[in-house]
Each structure stands twice: as structure tokens, then as C-alpha cells.
Design an enzyme around this catalytic site. Sequence first.
Site, mmCIF file in Angstrom:
data_model
loop_
_atom_site.group_PDB
_atom_site.id
_atom_site.type_symbol
_atom_site.label_atom_id
_atom_site.label_comp_id
_atom_site.label_asym_id
_atom_site.label_seq_id
_atom_site.Cartn_x
_atom_site.Cartn_y
_atom_site.Cartn_z
ATOM 1 N N GLU A 179 0.666 -1.151 0.002
ATOM 2 C CA GLU A 179 -0.047 0.008 -0.020
ATOM 3 C C GLU A 179 0.809 1.170 0.069
ATOM 4 O OE1 GLU A 179 -0.681 -2.508 2.102
ATOM 5 O OE2 GLU A 179 -2.692 -3.301 1.511
ATOM 6 N N HIS A 248 -10.155 -4.813 11.243
ATOM 7 C CA HIS A 248 -10.776 -4.447 9.824
ATOM 8 C C HIS A 248 -12.150 -3.765 10.032
ATOM 9 C CE1 HIS A 248 -8.112 -7.607 8.848
ATOM 10 N NE2 HIS A 248 -8.439 -7.481 7.382
HETATM 11 C C1 LIG Z 1 -2.079 -4.102 4.740
HETATM 12 C C2 LIG Z 1 -3.185 -5.067 4.026
HETATM 13 N N1 LIG Z 1 -3.573 -5.084 2.769
HETATM 14 C C3 LIG Z 1 -4.278 -5.689 2.454
HETATM 15 C C4 LIG Z 1 -5.030 -6.832 3.004
HETATM 16 C C5 LIG Z 1 -6.075 -7.728 2.713
HETATM 17 N N2 LIG Z 1 -5.584 -9.135 2.696
HETATM 18 C C6 LIG Z 1 -5.623 -10.067 3.447
HETATM 19 S S1 LIG Z 1 -4.973 -11.470 3.276
HETATM 20 C C7 LIG Z 1 -4.326 -10.846 1.636
HETATM 21 C C8 LIG Z 1 -3.359 -11.679 1.018
HETATM 22 C C9 LIG Z 1 -2.040 -12.201 1.562
HETATM 23 O O1 LIG Z 1 -1.325 -13.223 0.950
HETATM 24 P P1 LIG Z 1 -0.127 -13.840 1.842
HETATM 25 O O2 LIG Z 1 0.734 -12.903 2.210
HETATM 26 O O3 LIG Z 1 0.620 -14.697 0.372
HETATM 27 O O4 LIG Z 1 -0.807 -14.698 2.791
HETATM 28 P P2 LIG Z 1 -1.709 -15.940 2.553
HETATM 29 O O5 LIG Z 1 -2.991 -15.549 2.835
HETATM 30 O O6 LIG Z 1 -1.533 -16.727 1.377
HETATM 31 O O7 LIG Z 1 -1.451 -16.927 3.840
HETATM 32 C C10 LIG Z 1 -4.849 -9.817 1.417
HETATM 33 C C11 LIG Z 1 -4.487 -8.770 0.154
HETATM 34 C C12 LIG Z 1 -4.866 -6.609 4.580
HETATM 35 N N3 LIG Z 1 -5.229 -7.658 5.521
HETATM 36 N N4 LIG Z 1 -3.825 -5.693 5.015
#
Ligand SMILES: Cc1ncc(C[n+]2csc(CCOP(=O)(O)OP(=O)(O)O)c2C)c(N)n1
Lengths: 443, 340
Positions: A179, A248
Site C-alpha cells: 500500500e 478490520h
Molecule cells: C495491509 C493489508 N492489505 C491488504 C489486506 C487484505 N488481505 C488480507 S490477506 C491478503 C493476501 C495475503 O497473502 P499472503 O501474504 O501470501 O498470505 P496467505 O493469505 O497466502 O497466507 C490480503 C491482500 C490486509 N489484510 N492488509
Amino acid sequence: MATEILMPALSPTMTEGKVSRWLKKIGDMVRAGDVIAEIETDKATMEVEAVDEGVLSAILVPDGAEGVAVNTPIAVLGGNDTAASAPVAAPRAAIAAIPAAAPAAPAAPHAAAEQDWGATSPLTVREALRDAMAAEMRADGDVFLIGEEVAQYQGAYKVSQGLLDEFGARRIIDSPITEHGFTGMAIGAAMNGLKPIVEFMTFNFAMQAIDQIINSAAKTLYMSGGQMGCPIVFRGPNGAASRVGAQHSQCYASWYAHCPGLKVVAPWSAADAKGLLRAAIRDPNPIIFLENEILYGQTFDVPTDPDFVLPIGKAKIERAGTDVTLVAFSITVGIALKAAELLAEQGISAEVINLRTLRPLDIDTIVASVKKTSRVVTLEEGWPFAGIGAEINMQIVEHCFDYLDAPPGRVHGLDVPLPYAANLEKLALPKPDWVVAAVAKLF
Amino acid sequence: MAQAADGRKGRKPRLTNEPAGLDRDTLLRAYRDMLLIRRFEEKAGQLYGMGLIGGFCHLYIGQEAVVVGIQLALKPGDQVITSYRDHGHMLATGMQARGVMAELTGREGGYSRGKGGSMHMFSKEKAFFGGHGIVGAQVSLGTGLAFSNAYRSNDHVSVTYFGDGASNQGQVFESFNLAALLKLPCIYVIENNKYGMGTSVERSTASRDLSQNGSPWGIASLQVDGMDVDAVKHAADIAVAHCRAGKGPFLLEMKTYRYRGHSMSDPGRYRSREEIQKMRSERDCIEGARHKLAAFDVDEAEIKRIDDEVKRIVQDSADFAQTSPEPDPAELWTDILKEA
Ligand SMILES: Cc1ncc(C[n+]2csc(CCOP(=O)(O)OP(=O)(O)O)c2C)c(N)n1
Ligand SMILES: [Mg+2]
């Protein structure tokens, strides 16, 4: 032993769904993990997997059935299933936390300042936002959309559905989860004349980027003596959704409205969403555009005129009244309208103002109303301290103190991080009863 | 022997499939712990479908070997911190299934007394520091846990888990610099399950080798087959020894895979069913462990005994999570500030 398959909840806000089609037929052997049906939720079409094994002995809800409530039995697995664990009936309470749809806006007899845009058709807030972006992107090649999951995934909340198809990957850009970086990049692009729309998956994540929003986007015009503008829209869902916990579920209205150099817009209806987002994209300033996830699926009448746009900085009187003014924005407009109905039953006539824009604040509309009613209650989902209500009520005191028959009141989310538990969450967020109680104190 | 790469010398890490050579009892424990997570998550998925769990709920199914293998290399008092995909980590650190499940249903008996939910649970006793909802934020926090160990000159390490998606966040790289600069005993574990929500690593990350992400700061690293609990334990032993010896941080990239959607509302259009099915049938960590157990002459009866025990724990947690009362309304106003 037979096991009923129940309509599953497939998203935090789903209360009912459509059984799009069955992928298994009666008599088929089903194994745990097999996809048995496709179900359309408020957000997407999802494949449903069986959790138990057995022969599909009955289909209780046919292909295409709409409005099937969560936990309704939709099929029966019977026969050779040895370890059948009978499903526990889910208590209604667990899903009752989802707010009921807001009532349609009653006619606003006094909204004379509102231009008449002619014919309307029903649209969800989600569709209205997408249509606004699409219309402005067709009109101006400098407008582009960047954010997480906005392109191939079609939007985490499906707001950008179809945009990749129409505009291609050059203008609908999937960003990594960075972000601070992509916000800074978009602001830089805006300083050089492009018109980015930055989607935050939710405004909670804009906190990662708030330095760029305030220090770079909001202040640069001023610091450059007017040379360097920043035409950019930061948009996404703001405030509580449903049961997603404290990190959230926060309202950032007062955070951004505090800052000179920004405009802050908070639509309620689909018409607000469409008209204001178009204006925001055209505006040469940085705009914070606060949407609400719970409103995304709600339907409102929206003018069909291709030129439909709403002015930033003008409030709308959603319901005219004479005894008390209710000042609301975003999801609290629906709460105010419900409260106005309850108050009408008690013989109190409430005027409901939908602010639409928080900065610049349409104080003239508020003051004109308060001069008429002599009583006011503000509504917001956020916390009270230094909140939007605090600011509005102070301005009322400055502008029309002598007209007040009672101290200004405010309704707000409780001064606690939002809890996860269904019962506690419900207790923490404003509801029509709170408004009625706040109004009662003024008489 | 797998070599820990030293980025400063430009040595490439290699994928270690090398087993730690777990003995019979340790392998049995690993099998049991992985199975517990799997069955617990399946149950959580069912309760979500019934509307008993709300909001976001991110299941760990498929990735069990990572947390279980690493936990085998830790000692009590070593800290663990992770993201919202946290149920498996909690069970692996020894937190009670009842308390986790009851938090998922938002009840008084939950680890946060219903106030945190799926993404936010903690246990001081087990040195589990959460449960964090903001992608990447736990990485700086985990670096701070390591800082506290270095500051106190104890020999504890902290393990900071994050995803492939999170690995791109700016504060992750800021943390790497700090940890290397201050020689902090921090084990960074990238759980590379190939996707951050619907975005594949290829589409989110210019680097093709996440284990090299710490190389500008000379952070030693290994790329590991995260579907093999034995290989994970082996790599974790190397990382733990490195950190305990005061040599600074260590980065483990775990190649793993999640079988379920990102959360419960993920339509999953970004990958094929075949891809998932292939992983499940060829690489599954629990099946793999079961195979190895057969070589130790562990018989079906013993496996069955473990399966039954796990089933009992999970069912008990689900019953508890449904009968534990909702939190008292007065809980709304507690825990905001401590009495000064
Ligand atoms: C700062 C932030 N941006 C976006 C999100 C929304 N979001 C939650 S999980 C996620 C994906 C994360 O993927 P990864 O780091 O690969 O972890 P995984 O879910 O595969 O365990 C997103 C975009 C968030 N929670 N926090
Ligand atoms: Mg991932």
C-alpha cells in the site's frame, strides 16, 4: 444415516443465496471434497464442496432457486455413510448480526436544490460505483485504476467487475500488497497529470499509506504555491463490515476530514455513489471516497441520464421534517431514516440530512434545517472523541446557537475497539433506537 | 548437508529436501499435530458454513508441515507470531483447541473471550503473540520480539511467519535491515503458498526466489520443501542454531500450498481444480508422514488410535465452542486501557 446438506454461509455478509446449478444428481455417490453445486452469494459464484460422504438421495432446492436462506436444507446425503455426524442446527443468533437492508429513501419533498435527472432505474451501490468508473474512464484516457485484486480477481468486493475486460491491463492494474508503495506511486503519477483511482481493499489498509496521502497528496499543492496539483481518488470500503474484528472495522471519516488539502466524500445510496464518484474522478484534488461494504449489495433508483453527476460539497435532505434535524452520512443515513419513521409514530417529525460530503461540509443546509427545527442529533458509526458529530455540533453552536431549544446531541459507535463476538458487536454500533433515545432527551 | 547461504558471499541457497531423520516418536508426534490442525480446520469450515463462525476465517489446510516442523525445533519460551491464517500456529504452540474454536464462534471461552475472533488470538503462556490482520505488520513486531531477546541476552529466538504476498510490504524490508544490523535472533518464515488471495507470486513479485529477499543485508537463508515435515524440521534446526549462536537473523522460504480458498468467500477462479488435486494427491504432508511411519513399523491400530484421539479433541472443541456462552455485555468496556 441420512445427512441434510444445508445452504452454507459463504461470505461474512451472506444471509441468502442462489443455487445456480447442481453438479451432482440424485443417486450420485458423493465424496468429501467433491464439488456438488454452484452457489451465487452476494459477491460471487462459489463452488460448494461436500463435507460428508454418501449417496445424494434428494435435492430439495432446484437449479436456479433464488433467495435461499443460509442453513436451509438443500439436499440430503443418504445411505452408506458410516460416520454420519448429524449437522447441528445453527442458532439464528449467529447470523442475526447482519443488519437488515436499509429502507428505500422516501420522497424528499424539500430537496428542491436537487436537480431533477429524469428517469431512473434500480442499481446496487456496487454496480453504481463500477459504472461511474467505467464512464469516466471512457471519457478520459488519463484515468486508471490501481489496487489489490482489482483486475483479474474482479475486485475483492467485486466493485471493479468487468473493468479489466473493457479497459485492459494497462488501465486496470493489479498491485502487489504494497500500500505505501503503490499509493506513493499513484500520487507521483497524479502530480505529473494522470488521474489515478486508488482502490484500497478496505480503508483499514490505507493506514499503511496514510503518510503519502496526507504528506504528499494533501499538502503538495499548498507547498508548491499552487503549481503541483494531485487529481487522485482514494476509494474503498470504510467502517464496520460484519464480524471482522477490530483491525478490520474502523471508520476513518474524522481522520481524513481533519486535513486541509483533502476532500472527503461518503455516499449512502447508489445514486450518491455514482454521481459523487464521477465528480470525484473529475475533481482536480485528492479525494477520499469512503464506501461501505454493507451498502454494496443494496439497491436504489439511479438516474439513467448518461451525464448524471452530483456536486461535491452539497448535502441532500432525504426526508423533510419540522421538529428535529438528524444529520447523517454513509450507512447511518439508513439508520436515520428508520429512526425518523419510529419518531413519526410518536408524533415527532424528523428531517434527515444525508451529508454526502464531509469536507467541505455543507453547513448551510445544516444550519437552515436547524433554524427550522431547533433541535439536532448527529449520527456516525465512528468514535465520538473529535468525531464528525463533535465538529458539526460545534459549527451549529457557532452559526445558530440562539435557535437551539436543546443542546445538540450525537449518536456514534461506542468508544471501544470493535469486538468480534456477535452480541458485543451488535451492542457497539449505532441503531435506530439510539437515535430515538437521543432525540427524546431534547424534548 | 544443506548449506545456509550467505547472501554477502553471493552463495545461492538450495532447496533442501534433506530430512532431519526424525525418529519414530517424533514423527508420530508430528503426524498427530498435523492431523489435529487438519481436522480442526475442516471442522471450522463446517461451523462457518452453518453460520456459527462469522467474518473472515482463513484455513491452514495443506500447510500443516510448516508450523509443525518448525515448532519441533523450538524450545519453550521461544516466541511465535503470524498473520490472520493463525489457527494452525496456535494449535502447534500447544494452545487448547477448545479456546481457539470458542474464539472462532465468538464465545466467552475463547482465547480473547470472544473479542478477537479468528484473526486475533494470543497466549502469553505459550509465547504466541498473535494473530494479526494487517498484511506484513507482524514482521516488524516479530523483529521486536527478537530485539527483546537480544536486549535481555537470553538465548531465545522468535519465529515470524508471513506469506508470499506479505513479503512485498515495505516494512518487511525495513525489518530485515534492522535485524541484520542489530544481529537479532529472528527466524523469518515465508510461507510461500503460491498465492496472496487471488494473485500468484509470479504476478506479485519481480524476484523469482524469495529466499534471497534478505541477501542485500547478508541474511542467511534456505529454501525448503514445506510439504515435508522432516525437511522443515531439518531446516529449522539449522536456523535455530544460527540464531541461538548470536549470528543474526535467518530466513526460511517454505514452499507450501493451501488447499482451500483464501478465506471462506473466495470463489477460487485464479487456479485450476487440477492444480489443487495434484498437490493433494502427490505432496500432502500428512500422507507423506503416514508413509514414513509405515517404514517404522507403526501399525494401523496405532494410526487409528491417533486419528480417534484427534477426532475426539476436535469434536470436543466444537461442542465447547457452541455451548460456551456469549460474552457478557459488560465485556464491551473492558481491556481498553490498563489501570495506571
Ligand atoms: C495491509 C493489508 N492489505 C491488504 C489486506 C487484505 N488481505 C488480507 S490477506 C491478503 C493476501 C495475503 O497473502 P499472503 O501474504 O501470501 O498470505 P496467505 O493469505 O497466502 O497466507 C490480503 C491482500 C490486509 N489484510 N492488509
Ligand atoms: Mg500466500
